[in-house]
Structures are given as C-alpha cells and as structure tokens.
Scaffold this motif. Structure first.
Motif, PDB file in Angstrom:
ATOM      1  N   HIS A 106       0.824  -1.204   0.000  1.00  0.00           N
ATOM      2  CA  HIS A 106       0.000   0.000   0.000  1.00  0.00           C
ATOM      3  C   HIS A 106       0.861   1.258   0.000  1.00  0.00           C
ATOM      4  N   TYR A 107       1.957   1.244   0.734  1.00  0.00           N
ATOM      5  CA  TYR A 107       2.831   2.411   0.755  1.00  0.00           C
ATOM      6  C   TYR A 107       3.390   2.696  -0.635  1.00  0.00           C
ATOM      7  N   LEU A 108       3.792   1.652  -1.333  1.00  0.00           N
ATOM      8  CA  LEU A 108       4.307   1.835  -2.694  1.00  0.00           C
ATOM      9  C   LEU A 108       3.220   2.326  -3.636  1.00  0.00           C
ATOM     10  N   LEU A 109       2.007   1.810  -3.459  1.00  0.00           N
ATOM     11  CA  LEU A 109       0.916   2.112  -4.382  1.00  0.00           C
ATOM     12  C   LEU A 109       0.369   3.521  -4.183  1.00  0.00           C
ATOM     13  N   HIS A 110       0.089   3.890  -2.927  1.00  0.00           N
ATOM     14  CA  HIS A 110      -0.583   5.167  -2.686  1.00  0.00           C
ATOM     15  C   HIS A 110      -0.238   5.803  -1.343  1.00  0.00           C
ATOM     16  N   GLY A 111       0.172   4.982  -0.391  1.00  0.00           N
ATOM     17  CA  GLY A 111       0.466   5.501   0.933  1.00  0.00           C
ATOM     18  C   GLY A 111       1.569   6.540   0.927  1.00  0.00           C
ATOM     19  N   CYS A 112       2.569   6.338   0.080  1.00  0.00           N
ATOM     20  CA  CYS A 112       3.668   7.301   0.003  1.00  0.00           C
ATOM     21  C   CYS A 112       3.156   8.683  -0.385  1.00  0.00           C
ATOM     22  N   HIS A 113       2.124   8.732  -1.221  1.00  0.00           N
ATOM     23  CA  HIS A 113       1.579  10.021  -1.650  1.00  0.00           C
ATOM     24  C   HIS A 113       0.862  10.722  -0.509  1.00  0.00           C
ATOM     25  N   HIS A 114       0.182   9.958   0.344  1.00  0.00           N
ATOM     26  CA  HIS A 114      -0.484  10.597   1.482  1.00  0.00           C
ATOM     27  C   HIS A 114       0.516  11.003   2.554  1.00  0.00           C
ATOM     28  N   LYS A 115       1.585  10.238   2.698  1.00  0.00           N
ATOM     29  CA  LYS A 115       2.591  10.604   3.697  1.00  0.00           C
ATOM     30  C   LYS A 115       3.410  11.806   3.243  1.00  0.00           C
ATOM     31  N   HIS A 116       3.725  11.871   1.954  1.00  0.00           N
ATOM     32  CA  HIS A 116       4.529  12.962   1.390  1.00  0.00           C
ATOM     33  C   HIS A 116       3.774  13.563   0.202  1.00  0.00           C
ATOM     34  N   PRO A 117       2.657  14.263   0.450  1.00  0.00           N
ATOM     35  CA  PRO A 117       1.771  14.692  -0.641  1.00  0.00           C
ATOM     36  C   PRO A 117       2.372  15.707  -1.607  1.00  0.00           C
ATOM     37  N   MET A 118       3.465  16.353  -1.232  1.00  0.00           N
ATOM     38  CA  MET A 118       4.065  17.353  -2.116  1.00  0.00           C
ATOM     39  C   MET A 118       5.328  16.838  -2.802  1.00  0.00           C
ATOM     40  N   ASP A 119       5.629  15.566  -2.655  1.00  0.00           N
ATOM     41  CA  ASP A 119       6.781  14.964  -3.334  1.00  0.00           C
ATOM     42  C   ASP A 119       6.515  15.006  -4.841  1.00  0.00           C
ATOM     43  N   HIS A 120       7.174  15.913  -5.551  1.00  0.00           N
ATOM     44  CA  HIS A 120       6.812  16.188  -6.940  1.00  0.00           C
ATOM     45  C   HIS A 120       7.235  15.086  -7.905  1.00  0.00           C
ATOM     46  N   LEU A 121       8.084  14.173  -7.497  1.00  0.00           N
ATOM     47  CA  LEU A 121       8.508  13.091  -8.387  1.00  0.00           C
ATOM     48  C   LEU A 121       7.829  11.759  -8.064  1.00  0.00           C
ATOM     49  N   ARG A 122       6.931  11.778  -7.069  1.00  0.00           N
ATOM     50  CA  ARG A 122       6.175  10.559  -6.773  1.00  0.00           C
ATOM     51  C   ARG A 122       4.680  10.869  -6.710  1.00  0.00           C
ATOM     52  N   LEU A 123       4.270  11.772  -7.568  1.00  0.00           N
ATOM     53  CA  LEU A 123       2.877  12.194  -7.585  1.00  0.00           C
ATOM     54  C   LEU A 123       2.107  11.534  -8.717  1.00  0.00           C
ATOM     55  N   VAL A 124       2.742  11.372  -9.867  1.00  0.00           N
ATOM     56  CA  VAL A 124       2.109  10.672 -10.986  1.00  0.00           C
ATOM     57  C   VAL A 124       2.597   9.226 -11.007  1.00  0.00           C
ATOM     58  N   PHE A 125       1.851   8.367 -11.692  1.00  0.00           N
ATOM     59  CA  PHE A 125       2.185   6.955 -11.730  1.00  0.00           C
ATOM     60  C   PHE A 125       3.364   6.690 -12.669  1.00  0.00           C
ATOM     61  N   PRO A 126       4.365   5.948 -12.227  1.00  0.00           N
ATOM     62  CA  PRO A 126       5.410   5.516 -13.160  1.00  0.00           C
ATOM     63  C   PRO A 126       4.782   4.725 -14.308  1.00  0.00           C
ATOM     64  N   PRO A 127       5.230   4.944 -15.550  1.00  0.00           N
ATOM     65  CA  PRO A 127       4.600   4.257 -16.689  1.00  0.00           C
ATOM     66  C   PRO A 127       4.523   2.740 -16.552  1.00  0.00           C
ATOM     67  N   ALA A 128       5.558   2.122 -15.979  1.00  0.00           N
ATOM     68  CA  ALA A 128       5.531   0.665 -15.831  1.00  0.00           C
ATOM     69  C   ALA A 128       4.400   0.232 -14.901  1.00  0.00           C
ATOM     70  N   ALA A 129       4.193   0.980 -13.821  1.00  0.00           N
ATOM     71  CA  ALA A 129       3.107   0.660 -12.892  1.00  0.00           C
ATOM     72  C   ALA A 129       1.750   0.913 -13.550  1.00  0.00           C
ATOM     73  N   ALA A 130       1.644   2.024 -14.298  1.00  0.00           N
ATOM     74  CA  ALA A 130       0.382   2.325 -14.986  1.00  0.00           C
ATOM     75  C   ALA A 130       0.033   1.244 -16.003  1.00  0.00           C
ATOM     76  N   ALA A 131       1.056   0.692 -16.650  1.00  0.00           N
ATOM     77  CA  ALA A 131       0.815  -0.362 -17.647  1.00  0.00           C
ATOM     78  C   ALA A 131       0.189  -1.590 -17.013  1.00  0.00           C
ATOM     79  N   MET A 132       0.532  -1.868 -15.756  1.00  0.00           N
ATOM     80  CA  MET A 132      -0.045  -3.032 -15.071  1.00  0.00           C
ATOM     81  C   MET A 132      -1.535  -2.854 -14.827  1.00  0.00           C
ATOM     82  N   PHE A 133      -1.980  -1.600 -14.699  1.00  0.00           N
ATOM     83  CA  PHE A 133      -3.414  -1.325 -14.583  1.00  0.00           C
ATOM     84  C   PHE A 133      -4.069  -1.264 -15.962  1.00  0.00           C
TER      85      PHE A 133
END
Length: 234
Positions: free
Chosen positions: A115-142
């Motif tokens: 969960h931290y890798l998927l979305h929790g990191c965004h809630h813990k560090h909501p202004m982290d500008h390089l972990r705000l959008v989905f990495p293309p490899a992860a998006a491809a899995m969806f």
C-alpha cells in the motif's frame, strides 16, 4: 511502538508498523523532496517520475488505439463519441481504484508495504513532486486489465477507440492531480477542485475520492461533509 527512521529507505520499514500504519501514513510530511524508498539506486530510479512523462508516454499509445478503430472501419463521426465514452469510463475507474484499492485498509507487513508503494507514500509525502504521478511501468499493469474489461463491454472495432479515450482520461487525471498539488489556479473551477482534493489529504481522507471531478462522489455518497453542507446552504 515501532518507529520509522525517515533518514533510511522507507519501503521495507513501513510494514513493521502493523496496526499503526493507517494512522502514520495519514499524518502528512510536507516538502517537495520526498524520502528515499530503496537502498538500490536501480530500484530507486523507477520510483521517481516527472509529470510530463505521462503525456509523452501515454498520448501516443492512446492515439494508436484510436487509429486502430479508424483502420477497422469505424466512421470518423463516431470516433469522438467513443472517445467520450472512454473518458467517462475513466472517471469511474479513477473513483473505484482510488476508493477501493488505493485506500484499502492494511495491517500486515506485506500489505502495508504494498500500500505504501501504491498510494500511501503520496499521502505521507503529498508534495513529493517526483512521486505524484504513476510511473509508466506501474500504470501499464493497470492498463492491461482495463483493456480487457473494455473488450468485454464493446465490439472488436469500437474497443480500441473507447480504450484510447480511457487512456486520454488517465493522462488528464494524472496531469490534473499534479496541478492540484503544485499549481496555483486563478479561476473558480480549478480553485474549487484544488480545495476539494487537498481536503481529502489534510482533513478527511475517507471522502472525496474524485480527482478530475466529484461526479462519482455525488453518485456514491462520498462527498465530504463540508461540501454537502455548502451545497445545502447555496
């Protein structure tokens, strides 16, 4: 109680929080620079994605699928309607993924870690500008299961254009999401959307799951209480 050392890579620490993970991950730390995830520089590289990578990667893919419907004989006059269907389908997918997957409750070591890798990191560090959008490899899995779902509910000729519209919706979602965190909107609608989303982060995280629109929050009854109150008084 287990504590997390923010000076060390986080991913394999958060699992040890157990029942305390939910409270920890929704206590945000502000700052554009996020934490380190992994000891490995190779793995760390794939956790960071600039926002502009999303349109660069996914718009050509969307156009490829739309073009496929054209080459299979779908009239150009129908293509725009199919794209709009795909865009609407994305708003529903966006809501369902955010509500039921990104906000799943976890307590186990691997559940917390995932969960931290998927979305929790965004809630813990909501202004982290390089972990705000989905990495293309992860998006491809969806994208793969979404493509298969689209094929179930459409014909072989219309499915590519609908999926192309869905991918364009995803691009709009991720770029909008980045803007809501780092942009400074001037007009009323973007200001409202920014306030709506930041309310989800900093006030009441189990409401307000729509990013590009509150449409499905209205439909499924997950409008934040303050928004409900505003709409009643207006």
């Amino acid at each position: 109680m287990v504590k997390v050392d923010l000076k060390k890579p986080l991913v394999f620490q958060v699992g040890h929080l157990g029942d305390g993970y939910e409270e920890w991950v929704h206590d945000p730390i502000l700052g554009k620079e996020g934490p380190r995830f992994f000891h490995s520089n190779f793995l760390e590289f794939f956790t960071r994605t600039p926002w502009y990578a999303i349109p660069i990667v996914w718009i050509p893919v969307a156009l490829f699928f739309i073009h496929n419907s054209l080459t299979m004989g779908v009239p150009p006059s129908n293509i725009s309607q199919l794209i709009l269907i795909g865009l609407l389908a994305w708003t529903l997918a966006e809501y369902l993924l955010h509500r039921f997957l990104f906000h799943v409750k976890t307590t186990s070591y691997w559940g917390n870690t995932f969960h931290y890798l998927l979305h929790g990191c965004h809630h813990k560090h909501p202004m982290d500008h390089l972990r705000l959008v989905f990495p293309p490899a992860a998006a491809a899995m969806f994208a793969v299961p979404l493509w298969n779902i689209v094929k179930i509910f459409s014909t072989p000729t219309t499915a590519p254009a609908i999926f192309g519209g869905l991918l364009l919706g995803y691009v709009m979602y991720d770029c909008t999401h980045y803007y809501l965190h780092h942009g400074q909107p001037k007009s009323d609608a973007p200001k409202m959307l920014k306030k709506y989303h930041l309310n989800h982060h900093y006030r009441i995280s189990n409401y307000g799951f729509g990013i590009t629109s509150p449409l499905w929050d209205v439909v499924f009854g997950t409008l934040p209480p303050s928004v409900k109150g505003d709409s009643k008084s207006s």
